[in-house]
Motif scaffolding. Sequence first.
Motif, short mmCIF file in Angstrom:
data_model
loop_
_atom_site.label_atom_id
_atom_site.label_comp_id
_atom_site.label_asym_id
_atom_site.label_seq_id
_atom_site.Cartn_x
_atom_site.Cartn_y
_atom_site.Cartn_z
N ILE A 21 0.99 -1.20 0.03
CA ILE A 21 0.02 0.17 0.07
C ILE A 21 0.70 1.29 0.09
N ARG A 22 1.90 1.47 0.96
CA ARG A 22 2.90 2.42 0.82
C ARG A 22 3.41 2.52 -0.81
N GLN A 23 3.74 1.53 -1.17
CA GLN A 23 4.47 1.66 -2.46
C GLN A 23 3.53 2.14 -3.69
N ALA A 24 2.38 1.58 -3.34
CA ALA A 24 1.27 2.05 -4.41
C ALA A 24 0.80 3.46 -4.07
N THR A 25 1.35 4.16 -2.95
CA THR A 25 0.89 5.48 -2.73
C THR A 25 2.16 6.41 -2.59
N GLY A 26 3.07 6.19 -3.27
CA GLY A 26 4.45 6.84 -3.40
C GLY A 26 5.01 7.10 -1.94
N GLY A 27 4.69 5.99 -1.18
CA GLY A 27 5.42 6.13 0.38
C GLY A 27 4.56 6.55 1.40
N ARG A 28 3.51 7.26 0.71
CA ARG A 28 2.60 8.21 1.69
C ARG A 28 1.81 7.26 2.75
N GLY A 29 1.15 6.11 2.21
CA GLY A 29 0.29 5.50 2.98
C GLY A 29 -1.34 5.86 2.41
N ALA A 30 -2.04 5.26 3.20
CA ALA A 30 -3.63 5.36 2.73
C ALA A 30 -4.38 6.73 3.85
N ASP A 31 -4.79 7.63 3.21
CA ASP A 31 -5.39 8.76 3.82
C ASP A 31 -6.45 8.15 4.60
N VAL A 32 -7.30 7.19 4.27
CA VAL A 32 -8.41 6.66 4.96
C VAL A 32 -8.27 5.15 4.81
N VAL A 33 -8.17 4.60 6.03
CA VAL A 33 -8.29 2.77 6.02
C VAL A 33 -9.75 2.54 6.45
N LEU A 34 -10.56 1.70 6.03
CA LEU A 34 -11.89 1.48 6.53
C LEU A 34 -11.48 -0.01 6.82
N ASP A 35 -11.54 -0.47 7.95
CA ASP A 35 -11.49 -1.90 8.27
C ASP A 35 -12.84 -2.76 8.35
N PHE A 36 -13.27 -3.29 7.46
CA PHE A 36 -14.54 -4.12 7.69
C PHE A 36 -14.37 -5.67 8.21
N VAL A 37 -13.27 -5.61 9.07
CA VAL A 37 -13.25 -7.01 9.45
C VAL A 37 -12.97 -6.77 10.89
N GLY A 38 -11.83 -5.89 11.27
CA GLY A 38 -11.83 -5.77 12.75
C GLY A 38 -11.04 -6.74 13.56
N ALA A 39 -10.22 -7.70 13.01
CA ALA A 39 -9.39 -8.35 13.48
C ALA A 39 -8.17 -8.05 14.11
N ASP A 40 -7.34 -8.72 14.78
CA ASP A 40 -6.01 -8.29 15.20
C ASP A 40 -5.25 -7.94 13.90
N ALA A 41 -5.16 -8.89 12.95
CA ALA A 41 -4.20 -8.73 11.77
C ALA A 41 -4.75 -7.48 10.75
N THR A 42 -6.07 -7.02 10.79
CA THR A 42 -6.41 -6.25 9.91
C THR A 42 -6.20 -4.77 10.52
N LEU A 43 -6.40 -4.73 11.94
CA LEU A 43 -6.21 -3.47 12.41
C LEU A 43 -4.69 -3.18 12.58
N ALA A 44 -3.82 -4.21 12.73
CA ALA A 44 -2.33 -3.84 12.59
C ALA A 44 -2.21 -3.37 11.13
N LEU A 45 -2.73 -3.94 10.25
CA LEU A 45 -2.47 -3.65 8.81
C LEU A 45 -2.86 -2.19 8.55
N GLY A 46 -4.05 -1.88 8.97
CA GLY A 46 -4.59 -0.47 8.87
C GLY A 46 -3.68 0.65 9.49
N ALA A 47 -3.19 0.26 10.69
CA ALA A 47 -2.39 1.16 11.29
C ALA A 47 -1.03 1.19 10.51
N ALA A 48 -0.60 0.11 10.04
CA ALA A 48 0.80 0.29 9.44
C ALA A 48 0.51 0.90 8.03
N ALA A 49 -0.67 0.66 7.49
CA ALA A 49 -0.80 1.29 6.14
C ALA A 49 -1.35 2.65 6.08
#
Length: 348
Positions: free
Chosen positions: A235-263
């Motif tokens: 996701i960082r690569q696809a956004t020129g290193g910036r990351g996502a302005d808005v992450v919408l997590d429609f799962v809410g598991a440990d792994a997706t929350l960690a992904l959202g925070a990292a992205a």
Amino acid sequence: MRALRLPNWKSEPELVEVDEPTPGPGQVVVKIGGAGACHSDLHLMHDFEAGAVPWNPPFTLGHENAGWVHALGDGVSGLTVGQPVAVYGPWGCGTCERCRVGVDPYCENVAEAPVPGGGGGLGLDGGMAEYMLVPQARQVLPLPDGLDPVLAAPLTDAGLTPYHAIRRSWAKLGPTSTAVVIGVGGLGHVGVQILKATTAARVIAVDTREEALKLGEECGADLAMLSGADTAQEIRQATGGRGADVVLDFVGADATLALGAAAARTVGDLTIVGIGGGTLPVGFFSVPYEVSIQTTYWGSRPELIEVLELGARGLVKPKASTFPLDEAVVAYRKMRDGTLEGRAVVVP
Ligand code: NAD
Ligand code: ZN
């Protein structure tokens, strides 16, 4: 009539014969044209225990409902028998400040609500039946012309919930922004469509299933990624290193929350919609600077009117797989197995 009822916590729903409802004063009976099957129902069947919410089974499932007015109680005006309608799902007291502005999910006088903190299919009888009693006529919204109740039903939750979440972040979703949708199921695929219809942001869809990514692309996602160990970096690569302005997590598991925070991008939003039971440790340096982390629950009545309008104009169109009432359990099984595409809608 037949109804799909949840008999208890930690139990499977049962198709049983119940009495047809009759409307009391101020109430409306809706003939169900479509009742969406939500992943929250799976949480009700498998994850919830007594005390988790302020209401208990038994009740008829189905909290995303649309159909036609069937019968009106005394004193109800502004609706006519046969008129196509959607049911606004969260039912508050109707008189507190929140309910007055149409934000029933956050009713501040729940003791006066038909059921504290719930609605039809969440403590009281929902729409997985031929008819549904709506205890407050104000929760019955006329459908705009041309909107089929089978599509209107999922819009009341699978549409309204992402719409509310996205609307909160509209200011961060300009033409140079990127939104990431994690979990392209019932809510997520409509979320992708809402992002495309209401913002100029680029949309990245993330899921563990290839079919879900295909659906995400059909719904307008600019990029689709199978979630794995490297997704945040991709996701960082696809956004020129910036990351996502808005992450919408429609799962809410440990792994997706960690992904959202990292992205997430600095000053971005991480919005937790899925109730997958995960948690995210948050500290000053553990998420990018000034990322706002928020949960959202359902949406307001005015927002539902806007979502129905998007639906009527064809800008948002849930991918609905229909099931007869006696196969509703099959729809839930497919949802649990990950073999469902889009939203299952039960047509009694
Ligand atoms: P769904 O089963 O239709 O979709 C979930 C999607 O997430 C599927 O496509 C699945 O493949 C994907 N997924 C699962 N684990 C994943 C992972 N680790 N990484 C990436 N993708 C993954 O479910 P739904 O009906 O769309 O509901 C989604 C969640 O939202 C549920 O937890 C539900 O209870 C919750 N929900 C919350 C609200 C609210 O107001 N906050 C309202 C409705 C539903
Ligand atoms: Zn729901």
